[in-house]
Design an enzyme around this catalytic site. Structure first.
Site, mmCIF file in Angstrom:
data_model
loop_
_atom_site.group_PDB
_atom_site.id
_atom_site.type_symbol
_atom_site.label_atom_id
_atom_site.label_comp_id
_atom_site.label_asym_id
_atom_site.label_seq_id
_atom_site.Cartn_x
_atom_site.Cartn_y
_atom_site.Cartn_z
ATOM 1 C CE LYS A 177 -1.555 2.906 2.896
ATOM 2 N NZ LYS A 177 -1.583 4.136 2.081
ATOM 3 C CD GLU A 252 13.984 0.923 8.286
ATOM 4 O OE1 GLU A 252 14.549 2.006 8.496
ATOM 5 O OE2 GLU A 252 14.498 -0.175 8.530
ATOM 6 C CB CYS A 291 13.783 9.191 6.870
ATOM 7 S SG CYS A 291 14.723 8.144 5.773
ATOM 8 C CD GLU A 394 10.870 12.869 10.508
ATOM 9 O OE1 GLU A 394 9.754 12.415 10.837
ATOM 10 O OE2 GLU A 394 11.683 12.227 9.840
HETATM 11 P P1 NAD Z 1 2.908 8.567 7.380
HETATM 12 O O1 NAD Z 1 3.211 7.838 8.639
HETATM 13 O O2 NAD Z 1 1.894 9.646 7.418
HETATM 14 O O3 NAD Z 1 2.416 7.562 6.251
HETATM 15 C C1 NAD Z 1 3.192 6.456 5.855
HETATM 16 C C2 NAD Z 1 2.272 5.392 5.318
HETATM 17 O O4 NAD Z 1 1.479 4.883 6.384
HETATM 18 C C3 NAD Z 1 1.283 5.886 4.262
HETATM 19 O O5 NAD Z 1 1.132 4.894 3.280
HETATM 20 C C4 NAD Z 1 0.004 6.062 5.059
HETATM 21 O O6 NAD Z 1 -1.158 5.956 4.278
HETATM 22 C C5 NAD Z 1 0.113 4.903 6.029
HETATM 23 N N1 NAD Z 1 -0.662 5.033 7.276
HETATM 24 C C6 NAD Z 1 -1.008 6.162 7.925
HETATM 25 N N2 NAD Z 1 -1.716 5.846 9.031
HETATM 26 C C7 NAD Z 1 -1.803 4.504 9.088
HETATM 27 C C8 NAD Z 1 -2.412 3.580 9.983
HETATM 28 N N3 NAD Z 1 -3.090 3.980 11.064
HETATM 29 N N4 NAD Z 1 -2.299 2.266 9.738
HETATM 30 C C9 NAD Z 1 -1.597 1.835 8.659
HETATM 31 N N5 NAD Z 1 -1.037 2.652 7.757
HETATM 32 C C10 NAD Z 1 -1.125 3.982 7.972
HETATM 33 O O7 NAD Z 1 4.319 9.064 6.842
HETATM 34 P P2 NAD Z 1 4.573 9.979 5.592
HETATM 35 O O8 NAD Z 1 4.175 11.358 6.011
HETATM 36 O O9 NAD Z 1 4.004 9.368 4.371
HETATM 37 O O10 NAD Z 1 6.173 9.887 5.440
HETATM 38 C C11 NAD Z 1 7.029 10.668 6.136
HETATM 39 C C12 NAD Z 1 7.622 9.900 7.309
HETATM 40 O O11 NAD Z 1 8.264 8.722 6.848
HETATM 41 C C13 NAD Z 1 8.676 10.689 8.019
HETATM 42 O O12 NAD Z 1 8.521 10.564 9.411
HETATM 43 C C14 NAD Z 1 9.969 10.003 7.577
HETATM 44 O O13 NAD Z 1 11.043 10.186 8.466
HETATM 45 C C15 NAD Z 1 9.551 8.597 7.456
HETATM 46 N N6 NAD Z 1 10.476 7.853 6.598
HETATM 47 C C16 NAD Z 1 11.373 6.998 7.167
HETATM 48 C C17 NAD Z 1 12.298 6.303 6.371
HETATM 49 C C18 NAD Z 1 13.322 5.361 6.964
HETATM 50 O O14 NAD Z 1 14.007 4.698 6.204
HETATM 51 N N7 NAD Z 1 13.468 5.281 8.275
HETATM 52 C C19 NAD Z 1 12.270 6.500 4.992
HETATM 53 C C20 NAD Z 1 11.345 7.374 4.444
HETATM 54 C C21 NAD Z 1 10.444 8.037 5.258
#
Ligand code: NAD
Length: 500
Positions: A177, A252, A291, A394
């Protein structure tokens, strides 16, 4: 307008069962440029059923390793073939420059090749000395089963691939997803896997929101593993949803990454220029929506003014605009929400006493910057301290904060003063100090005199609240496996433990 049928279950593309759709916006102008299916929990159920059936049939888990590796290699070839198209899709969807999009595709192809090579190089298992000639004991690795993969919007293709490539190499089936705001490159990748010859039902995709599709995948009883990349709040929800089913969970999450610069790194003109240039890159590439962005500059007080002055001068010259335009160095933020969040953090930092050295607002529209785009100037905030929100949380935008230190101990304490622990860097001309400081940093990746490079052969992941588990490297493959001990008695006899 691109209209894409984006739900893929059991080898067939279809629309959402509800019939709902979502418009995908181009962050460079805020206008819709694509329409995709808006899946729901019922679509997630159908995709999991397809993945479950494909796994339980044994066809993919039972496919010889050499054939699985060959499929990954064919996929890498198709990614290279479609490099320009994928880079363009990523640019329009996530606001990247084309150069960033191309670099992502190259890294993704590398990851597919790496996991192909890794499984091919493995032997049939680890033979254990059972202390008897009549026992053959071996430890083998098997696929976990059905994997749910939930990915973010900042590196859509790359994050999906770091999960999909090892999962397929290990013999799993999956449902992915992507982020609801940047699904297009993942849709393209699933089509490439089918073109490469992946059997129906092995790779499934549901586009849709996190609170419906993502939440259902995390809790689904037929899912064996959930691999999530995204923010801390959503990651905790995913872990909670997966807990009652005792699923394997890999997370992650975010980072608040220190870039520590010692004065000795700036002694020569070349050293100074390199450290400044890389600090700029660390903080502002992809408008800071990384990230591992080096968003906290922790610089030795004696060089602070010179360093920050040059950094701010160069930050102000970064060419902002639509990622597809020639000469543009930095694209917009991915959404209006992300732009407003960035503005809020800048305002809170200024209210808490930070000094603005560069940027700090939305730029004026221009020929390459449409008025409706989500642009924010690269921003340097000097005189920050550890109690400020902007230091602790962040931002995920083009905001670089500056803190200072006088001693090595102070530098290490500042760099480790975060609930996260994803990545950090140390800049120094003193090799002994570099090794000492790197050893003391509580972060999953530490760069010495560099920032941002990663290798598919080396693990990626975080300490603390940056996550659980690792992607890439041998551990990135191990995430997608169960370990089994097979003990074979070659001369079975009664044990007579019981006398009757
Ligand atoms: P997000 O947590 O808002 O969303 C990530 C994913 O989770 C999306 O597909 C979203 O639809 C889904 N999601 C949201 N709520 C959910 C729930 N309750 N249950 C299941 N799925 C759910 O994050 P974002 O804003 O898309 O991305 C940014 C974040 O990702 C930042 O915090 C960044 O640091 C992190 N990130 C980490 C890495 C790493 O390698 N550690 C890499 C890239 C991004």
């Amino acid at each position: 307008m691109l209209t894409r049928t984006t739900i893929h279950a059991d080898g067939a593309w279809r629309d959402a069962l509800s019939g709902e759709t979502r418009e995908i916006l181009d962050p460079a102008d805020g206008l819709p440029f694509a329409v995709v299916a808006e899946g729901g929990a019922e679509d997630a159920d159908a995709a999991v059923a397809a993945a479950r059936a494909a796994f339980d049939s044994g066809a993919w888990p039972g496919t010889p390793v050499a054939e699985r590796a060959a499929l990954l290699r064919r996929t890498a070839g198709l990614l290279v073939r479609d490099r320009e198209e994928l880079a363009l899709l990523e640019s329009r969807d996530a606001g990247k420059t084309l150069a960033e999009g191309r670099a992502d595709v190259d890294c993704v192809a590398d990851a597919f090749r790496y996991f192909a090579d890794l499984v091919l190089a493995e032997g049939p298992g680890r033979v254990v000395d059972a202390g008897s000639d009549t026992v053959h004991s071996v430890v083998v690795h098997e696929p976990v089963g059905v994997c749910a993969m939930i990915t973010p919007w900042n590196y859509p293709l790359l994050q999906a691939s770091w999960k999909i490539a090892p999962a397929l190499a290990a013999g799993n089936t999956f449902v992915v997803k992507p982020s609801e705001i940047t699904p297009l490159s993942t849709v393209a990748l699933i089509a490439l896997l089918a073109e490469a010859g992946l059997p129906s039902g092995v790779a499934n995709l549901v586009t849709g929101p996190g609170h419906t599709v993502g939440a259902r995948l995390a809790e689904h009883p037929d899912v064996d593993l959930v691999s999530f990349t995204g923010g801390l709040t959503s990651g905790v929800k995913v872990a909670q949803a997966a807990a009652p089913g005792v699923k394997k969970v890999a997370l992650e999450l975010g980072g608040k990454n220190p870039n520590v610069v010692f004065a000795d790194a700036c002694r020569t003109a070349e050293g100074f220029d390199t450290a400044v240039d890389q600090a700029l890159n660390a903080a502002f590439i992809h408008s800071g929506q990384v990230c591992s962005a080096g968003s906290r500059l922790i610089v030795e007080e004696s060089v602070r003014e010179r360093f920050v002055a040059e950094l701010s001068r160069r930050a102000a010259r970064i060419r902002l605009g639509r990622g597809t335009e020639d000469g543009v160095e930095c694209g917009p933020l991915v959404s209006l929400a992300q732009l407003e969040r960035t503005e809020e953090y800048v305002a809170s930092a200024l209210a808490e006493g930070a000094v603005l050295r560069s940027g700090g607002r939305r730029p004026e529209p221009s020929a390459t910057r449409p008025a409706g785009g989500y642009f924010h100037e690269p921003t340097v905030l000097d005189r920050c301290h550890r109690r400020m929100r902007v230091i602790r949380e962040e931002v995920f935008g083009p905001v670089l904060t500056v803190e200072t230190f006088h001693t090595e101990d102070e530098a290490v304490a500042l760099a480790n003063d975060t609930e996260y622990g994803l990545a950090g860097a140390v800049w120094t001309a003193d090799a002994a100090r570099a090794r000492r400081v790197a050893g003391r940093l509580r972060h999953g990746t530490v760069w010495i005199n560099d920032f941002h490079p990663y290798l598919p052969q080396a693990e990626w992941g975080g300490f603390g609240k940056s996550g659980v588990g690792r992607e890439l490297g041998p551990s990135g493959l191990a995430e997608y496996r169960e370990t089994k001990h097979v003990y074979q008695n070659l001369a079975p006899r009664p044990v007579r433990w019981f006398s009757g």
